[in-house]
Design a protein around this motif. Structure first.
Motif, PDB file in Angstrom:
ATOM      1  N   PRO A  57       0.831  -1.210   0.000  1.00 27.07           N
ATOM      2  CA  PRO A  57       0.000   0.000   0.000  1.00 27.07           C
ATOM      3  C   PRO A  57       0.869   1.266   0.000  1.00 27.07           C
ATOM      4  O   PRO A  57       1.931   1.301   0.626  1.00 27.07           O
ATOM      5  CB  PRO A  57      -0.797  -0.116   1.298  1.00 27.07           C
ATOM      6  N   VAL A  58       0.415   2.292  -0.707  1.00 22.24           N
ATOM      7  CA  VAL A  58       1.173   3.541  -0.850  1.00 22.24           C
ATOM      8  C   VAL A  58       0.277   4.718  -0.521  1.00 22.24           C
ATOM      9  O   VAL A  58      -0.877   4.786  -0.975  1.00 22.24           O
ATOM     10  CB  VAL A  58       1.718   3.706  -2.286  1.00 22.24           C
ATOM     11  N   ILE A  59       0.788   5.627   0.292  1.00 21.71           N
ATOM     12  CA  ILE A  59       0.150   6.941   0.456  1.00 21.71           C
ATOM     13  C   ILE A  59       1.066   7.960  -0.181  1.00 21.71           C
ATOM     14  O   ILE A  59       2.238   8.067   0.187  1.00 21.71           O
ATOM     15  CB  ILE A  59      -0.101   7.284   1.932  1.00 21.71           C
ATOM     16  N   LYS A  60       0.538   8.706  -1.141  1.00 22.66           N
ATOM     17  CA  LYS A  60       1.365   9.610  -1.930  1.00 22.66           C
ATOM     18  C   LYS A  60       1.412  11.010  -1.319  1.00 22.66           C
ATOM     19  O   LYS A  60       0.395  11.570  -0.949  1.00 22.66           O
ATOM     20  CB  LYS A  60       0.832   9.683  -3.370  1.00 22.66           C
ATOM     21  N   HIS A  61       2.617  11.520  -1.224  1.00 25.11           N
ATOM     22  CA  HIS A  61       2.863  12.931  -0.887  1.00 25.11           C
ATOM     23  C   HIS A  61       3.163  13.581  -2.239  1.00 25.11           C
ATOM     24  O   HIS A  61       4.305  13.673  -2.661  1.00 25.11           O
ATOM     25  CB  HIS A  61       4.050  13.017   0.075  1.00 25.11           C
ATOM     26  N   TYR A  62       2.083  13.963  -2.940  1.00 26.55           N
ATOM     27  CA  TYR A  62       2.241  14.396  -4.325  1.00 26.55           C
ATOM     28  C   TYR A  62       2.643  15.866  -4.371  1.00 26.55           C
ATOM     29  O   TYR A  62       2.801  16.524  -3.353  1.00 26.55           O
ATOM     30  CB  TYR A  62       0.937  14.141  -5.073  1.00 26.55           C
ATOM     31  N   LYS A  63       2.801  16.364  -5.575  1.00 31.80           N
ATOM     32  CA  LYS A  63       3.311  17.718  -5.745  1.00 31.80           C
ATOM     33  C   LYS A  63       2.333  18.763  -5.206  1.00 31.80           C
ATOM     34  O   LYS A  63       1.130  18.520  -5.085  1.00 31.80           O
ATOM     35  CB  LYS A  63       3.605  17.998  -7.211  1.00 31.80           C
ATOM     36  N   GLY A  64       2.866  19.934  -4.888  1.00 31.59           N
ATOM     37  CA  GLY A  64       2.067  21.013  -4.337  1.00 31.59           C
ATOM     38  C   GLY A  64       1.905  22.153  -5.334  1.00 31.59           C
ATOM     39  O   GLY A  64       2.737  23.061  -5.374  1.00 31.59           O
TER      40      GLY A  64
END
Length: 422
Positions: A219-226
């Motif tokens: 499982p992955v939780i993404k800290h995507y771009k801002g």
């Protein structure tokens, strides 16, 4: 696959069981000791960071990456303070979250338990080594850290401090395991370990996030771009809006909660934009604007669609003049990344419409985008800012690294009466 990461993960998994059995006081004491050791051994950490900075400059890292990589006394003090704040927070594993008695007398409780082993994959952010360790341990987890090669000396020095604290508390160093070999193959190996790793959290540039999401079997939780926006409403206090703009864009442009786009209501654009350009230019910020912006500020560069989708992480900002709040919301829906949105307005109805109309992980009303940060929002530190709508959204503190389960207490109740002996 070499098996190198599997071996680390197996040891970390065993250590996770030890950490999960600690009571809240023991976990608090451990994290406080980590903060103390980091402060005491700062000279070692700063020397290692100087090595990384020298290598980074020689390899041509840009200013935004170098800023994220850099450590100094003030930043080490801030890391240590963040650890202490995490340490004294309420225990996320303490007590029962909810309790009810069913009609048959069965007691149904809900409690929080650790996730287990968390893999943290990050780039030039050595502070994440300490922050992630503290948050994972606070929640009763172990952590497997894979930092970027550009910060390898800094990460190793910080990890050594954390290991010293673990040893002093009689706990296994493997509870905070560092993948010290920077080879890319080890990330691939890590992402396949679905039997050992309960969650992977990537934190870095867009290419890293996509790589992890595409290759992970865990499982992955993404800290995507801002791609963060400031909308200056027709009812805004323009002086306040200028302060939000400068703080959000220029105080530290290389971070994910920095502003990337300015949206201005057409009724105030002629008054606001010249002052905005002057304030931004004084801080070295390049402005790129739409046709309506350039009618007011002909000296700025024309913006294209790519500018509005960009996470610059640099002293550059895109500007668009919009007809109204609905147009601003439409722009954000098209180009935003669900990270942080800001409105400057004195109109409460407009503020509430903006809050309801955006779905980002944090919405700011007359406050800087730079507040979307775990430390600023009372979490002490953060393991990342989730832009994935799963069990956690926005800055992730210790509680976000736990999961809720059911505990059922009875006195012999059975669901089917025919189960009883005749």
């Amino acid at each position: 696959m070499s098996g190198y990461v599997r071996h680390l993960a197996e040891r970390a998994r065993e250590a996770a069981m030890r950490i999960a059995r600690l009571d809240g006081a023991a976990r608090q004491r451990l994290i406080e000791r980590m903060a103390d050791v980091l402060s005491q051994r700062r000279a070692e950490v700063l020397a290692a960071n100087a090595e990384d900075m020298e290598r980074g400059r020689a390899s041509g890292l840009n200013d935004a990456v170098l800023d994220r990589l850099k450590l100094d006394d003030a930043r080490i003090d801030a890391i240590a303070q963040g650890l202490r704040e995490v340490a004294v927070q309420a225990d996320p594993l303490a007590g029962i979250v909810r309790r009810e008695v069913r009609p048959n007398g069965v007691i149904v409780e809900r409690q929080r338990i650790p996730l287990g082993l968390i893999a943290m994959i990050y780039e030039a952010r050595p502070n994440v080594t300490a922050d992630a360790a503290a948050l994972c341990l606070k929640a009763g987890n172990a952590v497997l850290l894979r930092g970027g090669s550009e910060a390898r000396a800094s990460n190793a020095a910080i990890a050594a401090c954390l290991h010293a604290a673990l040893r002093a508390e009689g706990l296994p160093e493997a509870a905070v395991s560092l993948v010290s070999d920077p080879a890319r193959e080890h990330v691939l190996e890590l992402l396949q370990l679905s039997d050992l790793i309960d969650l992977a959290i990537p934190r870095g540039g867009e290419s890293l996030i996509r790589f992890v999401a595409e290759h992970a079997r865990v499982p992955v939780i993404k800290h995507y771009k801002g791609v963060c926006h400031l909308y200056v409403d027709r009812a805004a206090d323009l002086a306040l809006a200028l302060d939000l703009l400068v703080d959000g864009k220029a105080s530290r442009p290389g971070v994910c909660n920095a502003l990337e786009t300015l949206l201005v209501h057409r009724d105030v654009a002629a008054d606001f934009l010249p002052s905005a350009l002057a304030r931004l230019a004084a801080r070295g910020v390049e402005v790129r604007g739409c046709e309506r912006t350039r009618a007011i500020l002909p000296q700025v560069r024309e913006a294209d669609e790519g500018d509005y989708a960009a996470e610059y992480l640099d002293l550059v900002i895109a500007v668009r003049v919009v007809d109204d709040l609905d147009a601003a919301l439409s722009h954000i829906a098209r180009f935003g990344s669900d990270h942080t949105e800001v409105i400057a307005t004195r109109d409460e109805a407009a503020a509430e419409a903006f809050v309801r109309g955006t779905r980002s992980s944090a919405v700011m009303v007359n406050a800087s985008s730079r507040f979307n940060d775990g430390g600023q929002l009372g979490l002490g530190a953060e393991i990342g800012i989730s832009t994935t709508r799963l069990h956690a959204y926005g800055p992730m503190g210790a509680e976000s690294l736990t999961v809720e389960r059911f505990v059922v207490r009875g006195e012999g109740q059975v669901r089917h009466e025919e189960s009883r002996d005749a």
